[in-house]
Design an enzyme around this catalytic site. Structure first.
Site, mmCIF file in Angstrom:
data_model
loop_
_atom_site.group_PDB
_atom_site.id
_atom_site.type_symbol
_atom_site.label_atom_id
_atom_site.label_comp_id
_atom_site.label_asym_id
_atom_site.label_seq_id
_atom_site.Cartn_x
_atom_site.Cartn_y
_atom_site.Cartn_z
ATOM 1 N N HIS A 125 -28.787 -22.912 -3.173
ATOM 2 C CA HIS A 125 -27.843 -23.753 -2.430
ATOM 3 C C HIS A 125 -27.439 -23.139 -1.099
ATOM 4 O O HIS A 125 -26.469 -23.575 -0.480
ATOM 5 C CB HIS A 125 -26.586 -24.037 -3.294
ATOM 6 C CG HIS A 125 -26.905 -24.866 -4.499
ATOM 7 N ND1 HIS A 125 -26.031 -25.013 -5.551
ATOM 8 C CD2 HIS A 125 -28.009 -25.582 -4.835
ATOM 9 C CE1 HIS A 125 -26.588 -25.798 -6.485
ATOM 10 N NE2 HIS A 125 -27.781 -26.150 -6.070
ATOM 11 N N GLY A 197 -22.608 -18.150 -16.158
ATOM 12 C CA GLY A 197 -21.514 -18.743 -15.390
ATOM 13 C C GLY A 197 -21.859 -20.043 -14.706
ATOM 14 O O GLY A 197 -21.456 -20.286 -13.566
HETATM 15 N N1 APR Z 1 -17.872 -15.589 -17.083
HETATM 16 C C1 APR Z 1 -18.742 -16.499 -17.587
HETATM 17 N N2 APR Z 1 -18.619 -17.839 -17.381
HETATM 18 C C2 APR Z 1 -17.578 -18.254 -16.626
HETATM 19 C C3 APR Z 1 -16.624 -17.365 -16.073
HETATM 20 C C4 APR Z 1 -16.805 -15.978 -16.338
HETATM 21 N N3 APR Z 1 -15.947 -15.053 -15.859
HETATM 22 N N4 APR Z 1 -15.703 -18.103 -15.386
HETATM 23 C C5 APR Z 1 -16.072 -19.390 -15.496
HETATM 24 N N5 APR Z 1 -17.187 -19.495 -16.240
HETATM 25 C C6 APR Z 1 -17.977 -20.688 -16.546
HETATM 26 C C7 APR Z 1 -17.180 -21.935 -16.756
HETATM 27 O O1 APR Z 1 -16.874 -22.110 -18.108
HETATM 28 C C8 APR Z 1 -18.125 -23.041 -16.240
HETATM 29 O O2 APR Z 1 -18.886 -23.620 -17.291
HETATM 30 O O3 APR Z 1 -18.753 -20.920 -15.382
HETATM 31 C C9 APR Z 1 -19.062 -22.308 -15.280
HETATM 32 C C10 APR Z 1 -18.888 -22.734 -13.842
HETATM 33 O O4 APR Z 1 -19.313 -24.065 -13.741
HETATM 34 P P1 APR Z 1 -19.143 -24.844 -12.353
HETATM 35 O O5 APR Z 1 -17.768 -24.642 -11.844
HETATM 36 O O6 APR Z 1 -19.652 -26.243 -12.576
HETATM 37 O O7 APR Z 1 -20.109 -24.078 -11.340
HETATM 38 P P2 APR Z 1 -21.683 -24.214 -11.180
HETATM 39 O O8 APR Z 1 -22.356 -24.482 -12.486
HETATM 40 O O9 APR Z 1 -22.139 -23.020 -10.424
HETATM 41 O O10 APR Z 1 -21.825 -25.516 -10.238
HETATM 42 C C11 APR Z 1 -23.130 -25.842 -9.780
HETATM 43 O O11 APR Z 1 -22.173 -27.519 -8.317
HETATM 44 O O12 APR Z 1 -20.627 -28.215 -6.743
HETATM 45 C C12 APR Z 1 -21.904 -27.734 -6.922
HETATM 46 O O13 APR Z 1 -23.102 -26.557 -5.278
HETATM 47 C C13 APR Z 1 -22.078 -26.411 -6.223
HETATM 48 O O14 APR Z 1 -23.498 -24.548 -6.867
HETATM 49 C C14 APR Z 1 -22.503 -25.455 -7.335
HETATM 50 C C15 APR Z 1 -23.057 -26.413 -8.393
#
Ligand code: APR
Length: 258
Positions: A125, A197
């Site tokens: 991204h 994560g």
């Molecule tokens: N350790 C492990 N998991 C974690 C932690 C942690 N310390 N903190 C949060 N999480 C988990 C949450 O439970 C959640 O399921 O990380 C996940 C984060 O999910 P999102 O917020 O949806 O992030 P992500 O999956 O990276 O989103 C993907 O969406 O908006 C777009 O471009 C943006 O790259 C991003 C994409």
């Protein structure tokens, strides 16, 4: 739960120890312990406060970039500029240095894997620390644009006055073809994918864990909350990346992972 946790961790350590080519796939969760909010899973998640479809959507941005730059000023710059790599990032970098991690495929745009010392980082991204002019391509530093924003929104290119945009994939934009290709190859060659994560809901990135399973690799999920891929994973560790990854690095033979 303690017994079950010990069983899960032992199984995960056994899978890591015998893996020949490990690839990590990371999302916002690995950076949450560095103070960067995630997107979806908690009340202070980014998309709970801001509407992703207008703020970070390319046609809205081109029509009026001011909304995005206000979001950048209010919700991104301070957290990102103060963030430091945490034990999760450092454990992955240590595994790579020890020859026990092939690469990190990341959805994150914060550059913390590189700051932790990871060399092979595939940014699906993009990276918000690279801010480019859409007209002349002139590159601007993250901090410089924040300074300009104190006076002018939208911030103009210093060279030609054109429109600036972070080198990140907005909703409605394609992912960088080279990064997607490199990620696909890394997945094809690995025998263990550790997804860390990520809620695994944004495609095409979220399809990578299933692709790994399809080509016969083991799939491990390190995530605080359940995902749609838990049922196909070989092991799910519902715990924080900063706590689990150093243990997995040790299981991979890395003496001092953080
Ligand atoms: N350790 C492990 N998991 C974690 C932690 C942690 N310390 N903190 C949060 N999480 C988990 C949450 O439970 C959640 O399921 O990380 C996940 C984060 O999910 P999102 O917020 O949806 O992030 P992500 O999956 O990276 O989103 C993907 O969406 O908006 C777009 O471009 C943006 O790259 C991003 C994409």
């Amino acid at each position: 739960m303690v017994g079950e946790w010990a069983e899960r961790l032992a199984r995960a350590e056994e899978i890591v120890a015998r893996a020949r080519q490990i690839v990590a796939f990371t999302g916002a969760g690995i950076s949450s312990e560095s103070g960067i909010p995630t997107y979806r899973d908690t009340n202070d998640a980014i998309w709970e406060k801001y509407d992703s479809e207008t703020i970070a959507e390319i046609s809205h941005f081109r029509r009026d970039p001011r909304n995005f730059w206000r979001f950048f000023q209010e919700a991104r710059y301070v957290a990102m500029s103060q963030a430091e790599p945490n034990p999760g990032h450092r454990a992955l970098a240590a595994m790579e240095r020890a020859g026990r991690l092939h690469s990190v495929i990341t959805q994150n745009i914060d550059g913390l894997h590189q700051q932790a010392g990871s060399q092979r980082v595939i940014e699906l991204h993009g990276n918000t620390r690279r801010i480019l002019c859409l007209e002349c391509g002139e590159r601007h530093a993250f901090e410089e644009v924040y300074e300009i924003l104190q006076l002018r929104n939208p911030p103009p290119c210093r060279a030609c006055g054109g429109m600036l945009k972070p080198d990140v994939v907005f909703f409605g934009e394609p992912l960088p073809a080279a990064a997607l290709m490199e990620a696909g190859q890394a997945i094809a060659d690995c025998d263990l994918l550790i997804a860390i994560g990520s809620s695994l809901v944004v495609y095409p990135a979220a399809a990578l864990p299933e692709q790994a399973k399809r080509q016969g690799a083991d799939l491990m999920l390190v995530n605080l909350t359940p995902t749609a891929y838990d049922s196909i994973a070989d092991v799910v560790l519902p715990a924080s990346a900063g706590e689990v990854l150093p243990a997995l690095a040790r299981a991979a033979g890395v003496a001092d992972p953080i």
